[in-house]
Design a protein around this motif. Structure first.
Motif, PDB file in Angstrom:
ATOM      1  N   ALA A  92       1.142  -0.928   0.418  1.00 51.75           N
ATOM      2  CA  ALA A  92       0.266   0.091  -0.221  1.00 51.75           C
ATOM      3  C   ALA A  92       1.114   1.587   0.324  1.00 51.75           C
ATOM      4  O   ALA A  92       0.136   2.249  -0.250  1.00 51.75           O
ATOM      5  CB  ALA A  92      -1.143  -0.292   1.340  1.00 51.75           C
ATOM      6  N   VAL A  93       2.209   0.949  -0.149  1.00 55.95           N
ATOM      7  CA  VAL A  93       2.910   2.313  -0.113  1.00 55.95           C
ATOM      8  C   VAL A  93       3.398   2.603  -1.577  1.00 55.95           C
ATOM      9  O   VAL A  93       4.212   2.531  -2.088  1.00 55.95           O
ATOM     10  CB  VAL A  93       4.461   1.562   0.538  1.00 55.95           C
ATOM     11  CG1 VAL A  93       4.987   3.117   0.789  1.00 55.95           C
ATOM     12  CG2 VAL A  93       3.934   1.106   2.392  1.00 55.95           C
ATOM     13  N   LYS A  94       2.074   3.445  -1.853  1.00 57.21           N
ATOM     14  CA  LYS A  94       2.435   4.183  -3.243  1.00 57.21           C
ATOM     15  C   LYS A  94       1.516   6.074  -3.092  1.00 57.21           C
ATOM     16  O   LYS A  94       0.381   5.609  -2.515  1.00 57.21           O
ATOM     17  CB  LYS A  94       2.126   3.182  -4.131  1.00 57.21           C
ATOM     18  CG  LYS A  94       0.672   2.640  -3.611  1.00 57.21           C
ATOM     19  CD  LYS A  94      -0.027   2.464  -5.099  1.00 57.21           C
ATOM     20  CE  LYS A  94      -1.024   1.374  -5.456  1.00 57.21           C
ATOM     21  NZ  LYS A  94      -1.627   0.100  -4.845  1.00 57.21           N
ATOM     22  N   ILE A  95       2.222   6.476  -3.408  1.00 56.95           N
ATOM     23  CA  ILE A  95       1.972   7.666  -3.887  1.00 56.95           C
ATOM     24  C   ILE A  95       0.497   8.260  -5.230  1.00 56.95           C
ATOM     25  O   ILE A  95       0.594   7.436  -6.375  1.00 56.95           O
ATOM     26  CB  ILE A  95       2.530   8.870  -4.129  1.00 56.95           C
ATOM     27  CG1 ILE A  95       3.091   8.818  -3.096  1.00 56.95           C
ATOM     28  CG2 ILE A  95       1.999  10.396  -4.188  1.00 56.95           C
ATOM     29  CD1 ILE A  95       4.163   9.347  -3.293  1.00 56.95           C
ATOM     30  N   GLU A  96      -0.585   8.465  -4.185  1.00 55.03           N
ATOM     31  CA  GLU A  96      -1.785   7.979  -5.450  1.00 55.03           C
ATOM     32  C   GLU A  96      -1.804   9.095  -6.173  1.00 55.03           C
ATOM     33  O   GLU A  96      -1.878   9.664  -7.192  1.00 55.03           O
ATOM     34  CB  GLU A  96      -3.660   8.108  -5.058  1.00 55.03           C
ATOM     35  CG  GLU A  96      -3.581   6.896  -4.661  1.00 55.03           C
ATOM     36  CD  GLU A  96      -3.147   5.581  -5.518  1.00 55.03           C
ATOM     37  OE1 GLU A  96      -3.763   5.654  -7.104  1.00 55.03           O
ATOM     38  OE2 GLU A  96      -2.837   4.289  -5.062  1.00 55.03           O
ATOM     39  N   ALA A  98      -2.692   6.335   1.360  1.00 57.68           N
ATOM     40  CA  ALA A  98      -3.610   6.602   1.272  1.00 57.68           C
ATOM     41  C   ALA A  98      -4.480   5.699   2.696  1.00 57.68           C
ATOM     42  O   ALA A  98      -5.588   6.256   3.297  1.00 57.68           O
ATOM     43  CB  ALA A  98      -4.321   5.321   0.704  1.00 57.68           C
ATOM     44  N   LYS A  99      -3.247   5.082   3.577  1.00 64.52           N
ATOM     45  CA  LYS A  99      -4.140   4.886   4.835  1.00 64.52           C
ATOM     46  C   LYS A  99      -4.470   6.302   5.847  1.00 64.52           C
ATOM     47  O   LYS A  99      -5.382   6.614   6.601  1.00 64.52           O
ATOM     48  CB  LYS A  99      -3.042   4.281   6.150  1.00 64.52           C
ATOM     49  CG  LYS A  99      -3.811   3.740   6.969  1.00 64.52           C
ATOM     50  CD  LYS A  99      -4.159   2.834   6.973  1.00 64.52           C
ATOM     51  CE  LYS A  99      -4.616   2.669   8.201  1.00 64.52           C
ATOM     52  NZ  LYS A  99      -6.082   1.191   8.839  1.00 64.52           N
ATOM     53  N   LEU A 128      -7.490  11.781   7.354  1.00 59.41           N
ATOM     54  CA  LEU A 128      -7.632  12.987   7.039  1.00 59.41           C
ATOM     55  C   LEU A 128      -8.818  13.429   6.629  1.00 59.41           C
ATOM     56  O   LEU A 128      -9.503  14.400   6.741  1.00 59.41           O
ATOM     57  CB  LEU A 128      -6.449  13.878   6.815  1.00 59.41           C
ATOM     58  CG  LEU A 128      -5.077  13.180   7.033  1.00 59.41           C
ATOM     59  CD1 LEU A 128      -3.533  14.172   6.260  1.00 59.41           C
ATOM     60  CD2 LEU A 128      -4.714  14.410   8.539  1.00 59.41           C
ATOM     61  N   ASP A 129      -9.827  12.313   6.090  1.00 59.91           N
ATOM     62  CA  ASP A 129     -10.909  13.131   5.357  1.00 59.91           C
ATOM     63  C   ASP A 129     -12.010  12.047   6.952  1.00 59.91           C
ATOM     64  O   ASP A 129     -12.763  11.263   6.593  1.00 59.91           O
ATOM     65  CB  ASP A 129     -10.785  11.866   4.646  1.00 59.91           C
ATOM     66  CG  ASP A 129     -12.355  11.843   3.938  1.00 59.91           C
ATOM     67  OD1 ASP A 129     -12.845  13.504   3.713  1.00 59.91           O
ATOM     68  OD2 ASP A 129     -12.536  11.542   2.102  1.00 59.91           O
ATOM     69  N   LEU A 130     -11.979  14.192   7.591  1.00 66.53           N
ATOM     70  CA  LEU A 130     -13.310  13.033   7.988  1.00 66.53           C
ATOM     71  C   LEU A 130     -13.949  13.046   7.514  1.00 66.53           C
ATOM     72  O   LEU A 130     -15.598  12.723   8.310  1.00 66.53           O
ATOM     73  CB  LEU A 130     -12.997  14.151   9.178  1.00 66.53           C
ATOM     74  CG  LEU A 130     -11.659  15.038  10.588  1.00 66.53           C
ATOM     75  CD1 LEU A 130     -11.735  16.404  10.985  1.00 66.53           C
ATOM     76  CD2 LEU A 130     -11.810  13.118  11.278  1.00 66.53           C
TER      77      LEU A 130
END
Lengths: 141, 146
Positions: A74-78, B27-28, B33-35
């Motif tokens: 999951a360590v990737k920048i979208e 993404a996590k 941060l997406d309240l």
């Protein structure tokens, strides 16, 4: 809430706290990553090696996690490249100017009940919440 | 030498903890941060865990007069709330919200070798250097002796 990972996040937090205590106990230093990295730029020769070792350790720690079976998939920048560069510049400039980041103010400073760190933490959290709100719910990107 | 080894071990523990906590995943972080969206409160627990250990541990460590491998503690002493503190935190928060990486996770995430993460870290270092120039007026002004 389907992505909620309380036990992973809490135990990871315990390890981060332990790292901060270790660095203070051994070197008398705050485990503030922006401060440690920014100090490399000051180029004082007696002070640079431990900083680089800490930075190298961060990478090795992530590699060790992967080696022990953890996933970094999951360590990737979208975000696109312009946003990546702008974000990096803002994070670097802002943490240098504000004398700390999530670790220095958020963990170490708050652990010492520093008023500066509490205010900095509330401020960057609010700015982060606001930014994501604008991006995801106002612009809809 | 000793303090380099302890810094390395602390860095490894820190990077491992960030990975376990999934804070190295942009993404996590953005989910936290997406309240107003599908809020993921997990990262609040990273802070709770880290603060529990550091709050107690710092107090225990500071019972000693000095750290193990240096002659004194290097702790911030300022208590004033100034404009750079607030302005810097605002800019940092915006950058954090744009990409989902703060300095620690960004460096740990270099482990995956992703070009965008490398680009982010390079931009972050340039940003730090820009503030140094902005504050001092010149790159070459020597820092005050610590």
């Amino acid at each position: 809430m389907e992505h909620f990972t309380p036990s992973d996040s809490f135990s990871g937090g315990l390890l981060i706290g332990a790292a901060a205590v270790l660095l203070l106990a051994c070197n008398g230093r705050i485990a503030g990553v922006s401060g440690i990295l920014g100090g490399v730029l000051e180029a004082r020769s007696d002070d640079i090696v431990w900083r680089l070792m800490f930075v190298g350790g961060l990478i090795l720690g992530a590699l060790g996690f992967q080696t022990l079976g953890g996933s970094l998939a999951a360590v990737k920048i979208e975000a696109g490249w312009p946003v990546v560069i702008l974000g990096g510049l803002l994070v670097g400039f802002g943490t240098h100017r504000g004398r700390g980041c999530t670790s220095g103010h958020g963990v170490c400073g708050n652990a010492q009940l520093s008023k500066r760190s509490m205010i900095a933490t509330l401020t960057f959290m609010a700015a982060g919440f606001a930014t994501v709100f604008v991006l995801r719910h106002l612009i809809g990107a | 030498m000793k303090r380099s080894v302890s810094a390395l071990v602390a860095g490894i523990l820190f990077g491992f903890g960030l990975s376990v906590a999934q804070m190295v995943s942009p993404a996590k972080v953005l989910g936290f941060l997406d309240l107003a969206g599908n809020w993921d409160p997990s990262l609040a627990l990273v802070m709770v865990g880290a603060l529990l250990v550091s709050f107690a541990g710092y107090r225990f460590v500071r019972l000693r007069a000095a750290p193990l491998f240096e002659s004194k503690f290097h702790l911030p002493t300022r208590t004033d709330i100034d404009r750079p503190l607030i302005g810097g935190a605002v800019l940092f928060g915006i950058g954090w919200g744009l990409v989902g990486l703060c300095p620690g996770p960004a460096l740990a995430a270099l482990a995956v070798g992703d070009p965008k993460i490398i680009g982010f870290v390079v931009a972050m270092v340039v940003g730090m250097a820009l503030d140094r120039v902005y504050t001092r007026g010149t790159w070459f002004a020597r820092p005050q002796a610590a």
